[in-house]
Design a protein around this motif. Structure first.
Motif, PDB file in Angstrom:
ATOM      1  N   UNK A 172       0.857  -1.191   0.000  1.00 37.11           N
ATOM      2  CA  UNK A 172       0.000   0.000   0.000  1.00 37.11           C
ATOM      3  C   UNK A 172       0.884   1.229   0.000  1.00 37.11           C
ATOM      4  N   UNK A 173       0.598   2.176  -0.902  1.00 36.15           N
ATOM      5  CA  UNK A 173       1.398   3.390  -1.022  1.00 36.15           C
ATOM      6  C   UNK A 173       0.518   4.609  -0.773  1.00 36.15           C
ATOM      7  N   UNK A 174       0.938   5.415   0.193  1.00 36.76           N
ATOM      8  CA  UNK A 174       0.279   6.680   0.501  1.00 36.76           C
ATOM      9  C   UNK A 174       1.140   7.801  -0.044  1.00 36.76           C
ATOM     10  N   UNK A 175       0.527   8.700  -0.780  1.00 34.38           N
ATOM     11  CA  UNK A 175       1.270   9.813  -1.358  1.00 34.38           C
ATOM     12  C   UNK A 175       0.516  11.117  -1.158  1.00 34.38           C
ATOM     13  N   UNK A 176       1.249  12.178  -0.879  1.00 32.76           N
ATOM     14  CA  UNK A 176       0.719  13.532  -0.962  1.00 32.76           C
ATOM     15  C   UNK A 176       1.367  14.126  -2.199  1.00 32.76           C
ATOM     16  N   UNK A 177       0.523  14.597  -3.113  1.00 35.18           N
ATOM     17  CA  UNK A 177       1.008  15.061  -4.410  1.00 35.18           C
ATOM     18  C   UNK A 177       0.640  16.529  -4.578  1.00 35.18           C
ATOM     19  N   UNK A 178       1.636  17.335  -4.991  1.00 36.68           N
ATOM     20  CA  UNK A 178       1.386  18.763  -5.169  1.00 36.68           C
ATOM     21  C   UNK A 178       0.719  19.025  -6.519  1.00 36.68           C
ATOM     22  N   UNK A 179       0.295  20.256  -6.762  1.00 28.38           N
ATOM     23  CA  UNK A 179      -0.453  20.557  -7.996  1.00 28.38           C
ATOM     24  C   UNK A 179       0.302  20.255  -9.290  1.00 28.38           C
ATOM     25  N   UNK A 180       1.621  20.238  -9.250  1.00 31.25           N
ATOM     26  CA  UNK A 180       2.382  19.949 -10.470  1.00 31.25           C
ATOM     27  C   UNK A 180       2.635  18.458 -10.664  1.00 31.25           C
ATOM     28  N   UNK A 232       5.695  10.294   0.832  1.00 29.22           N
ATOM     29  CA  UNK A 232       5.293   8.963   0.396  1.00 29.22           C
ATOM     30  C   UNK A 232       5.675   7.940   1.459  1.00 29.22           C
ATOM     31  N   UNK A 233       4.696   7.142   1.872  1.00 27.70           N
ATOM     32  CA  UNK A 233       4.928   6.061   2.828  1.00 27.70           C
ATOM     33  C   UNK A 233       4.324   4.792   2.245  1.00 27.70           C
ATOM     34  N   UNK A 234       5.112   3.721   2.256  1.00 23.95           N
ATOM     35  CA  UNK A 234       4.645   2.439   1.733  1.00 23.95           C
ATOM     36  C   UNK A 234       4.697   1.395   2.840  1.00 23.95           C
ATOM     37  N   UNK A 235       3.680   0.539   2.893  1.00 23.00           N
ATOM     38  CA  UNK A 235       3.678  -0.536   3.882  1.00 23.00           C
ATOM     39  C   UNK A 235       2.874  -1.724   3.378  1.00 23.00           C
ATOM     40  N   UNK A 291      -4.385   2.459   5.707  1.00 23.75           N
ATOM     41  CA  UNK A 291      -5.626   3.236   5.795  1.00 23.75           C
ATOM     42  C   UNK A 291      -5.499   4.350   6.836  1.00 23.75           C
ATOM     43  N   UNK A 292      -4.880   4.039   7.973  1.00 24.37           N
ATOM     44  CA  UNK A 292      -4.677   5.044   9.017  1.00 24.37           C
ATOM     45  C   UNK A 292      -3.753   6.145   8.524  1.00 24.37           C
ATOM     46  N   UNK A 293      -2.705   5.767   7.819  1.00 27.06           N
ATOM     47  CA  UNK A 293      -1.770   6.747   7.260  1.00 27.06           C
ATOM     48  C   UNK A 293      -2.482   7.629   6.243  1.00 27.06           C
ATOM     49  N   UNK A 294      -3.300   7.028   5.388  1.00 27.28           N
ATOM     50  CA  UNK A 294      -4.016   7.793   4.372  1.00 27.28           C
ATOM     51  C   UNK A 294      -4.950   8.810   5.026  1.00 27.28           C
ATOM     52  N   UNK A 295      -5.658   8.380   6.052  1.00 28.54           N
ATOM     53  CA  UNK A 295      -6.553   9.297   6.753  1.00 28.54           C
ATOM     54  C   UNK A 295      -5.764  10.481   7.317  1.00 28.54           C
ATOM     55  N   UNK A 296      -4.592  10.202   7.857  1.00 27.47           N
ATOM     56  CA  UNK A 296      -3.735  11.272   8.384  1.00 27.47           C
ATOM     57  C   UNK A 296      -3.290  12.212   7.266  1.00 27.47           C
ATOM     58  N   UNK A 297      -2.894  11.652   6.125  1.00 29.40           N
ATOM     59  CA  UNK A 297      -2.481  12.481   4.992  1.00 29.40           C
ATOM     60  C   UNK A 297      -3.620  13.398   4.554  1.00 29.40           C
ATOM     61  N   UNK A 298      -4.830  12.859   4.479  1.00 32.09           N
ATOM     62  CA  UNK A 298      -5.997  13.647   4.065  1.00 32.09           C
ATOM     63  C   UNK A 298      -6.253  14.770   5.067  1.00 32.09           C
ATOM     64  N   UNK A 299      -6.251  14.429   6.347  1.00 29.17           N
ATOM     65  CA  UNK A 299      -6.544  15.413   7.390  1.00 29.17           C
ATOM     66  C   UNK A 299      -5.475  16.499   7.498  1.00 29.17           C
ATOM     67  N   UNK A 352      -4.201  13.720  -1.580  1.00 30.19           N
ATOM     68  CA  UNK A 352      -3.669  12.558  -0.862  1.00 30.19           C
ATOM     69  C   UNK A 352      -4.199  11.337  -1.599  1.00 30.19           C
ATOM     70  N   UNK A 353      -3.293  10.450  -1.953  1.00 26.22           N
ATOM     71  CA  UNK A 353      -3.664   9.301  -2.786  1.00 26.22           C
ATOM     72  C   UNK A 353      -3.216   8.012  -2.114  1.00 26.22           C
ATOM     73  N   UNK A 354      -4.057   6.997  -2.143  1.00 24.31           N
ATOM     74  CA  UNK A 354      -3.718   5.667  -1.660  1.00 24.31           C
ATOM     75  C   UNK A 354      -3.835   4.709  -2.847  1.00 24.31           C
ATOM     76  N   UNK A 355      -2.772   3.972  -3.105  1.00 25.86           N
ATOM     77  CA  UNK A 355      -2.795   3.021  -4.219  1.00 25.86           C
ATOM     78  C   UNK A 355      -2.018   1.768  -3.819  1.00 25.86           C
ATOM     79  N   UNK A 356      -2.121   0.737  -4.612  1.00 23.62           N
ATOM     80  CA  UNK A 356      -1.406  -0.503  -4.322  1.00 23.62           C
ATOM     81  C   UNK A 356      -0.509  -0.890  -5.494  1.00 23.62           C
TER      82      UNK A 356
END
Length: 68
Positions: free
Chosen positions: A3-11, A17-20, A27-35, A48-52
């Motif tokens: 699972x990869x969590x990313x915060x991506x800027x407008x460009x 990026x955190x992967x686990x 899911x907890x990390x993604x929620x934190x990124x969103x908040x 904030x994007x979550x992908x696999x």
């Protein structure tokens, strides 16, 4: 599955990026990124994007990689 969590800027640049391998942790990390995105960042186009992926070889090189 990784699972990869990313915060991506407008460009499209990955800001953080955190992967686990643990879905609950991801899911907890993604929620934190969103908040943690400010209203200004959201308005500017930050996301904030979550992908696999199937392999650690597919994880972005700049990611913090957690094996649990």
């Amino acid at each position: 599955m990784i699972w990869i969590n990313e915060q991506i800027d407008p460009s499209g640049i990955i800001y953080s990026c955190i992967a686990c391998a643990n879905e609950a942790q991801a899911q907890a990390c993604h929620q934190s990124f969103v908040e943690n995105l400010s209203d200004e960042q959201r308005e500017a186009g930050w996301v904030a994007q979550l992908r696999t992926v199937d392999s650690w070889d597919e994880v972005p090189v700049n990611a913090l990689k957690l094996s649990y």
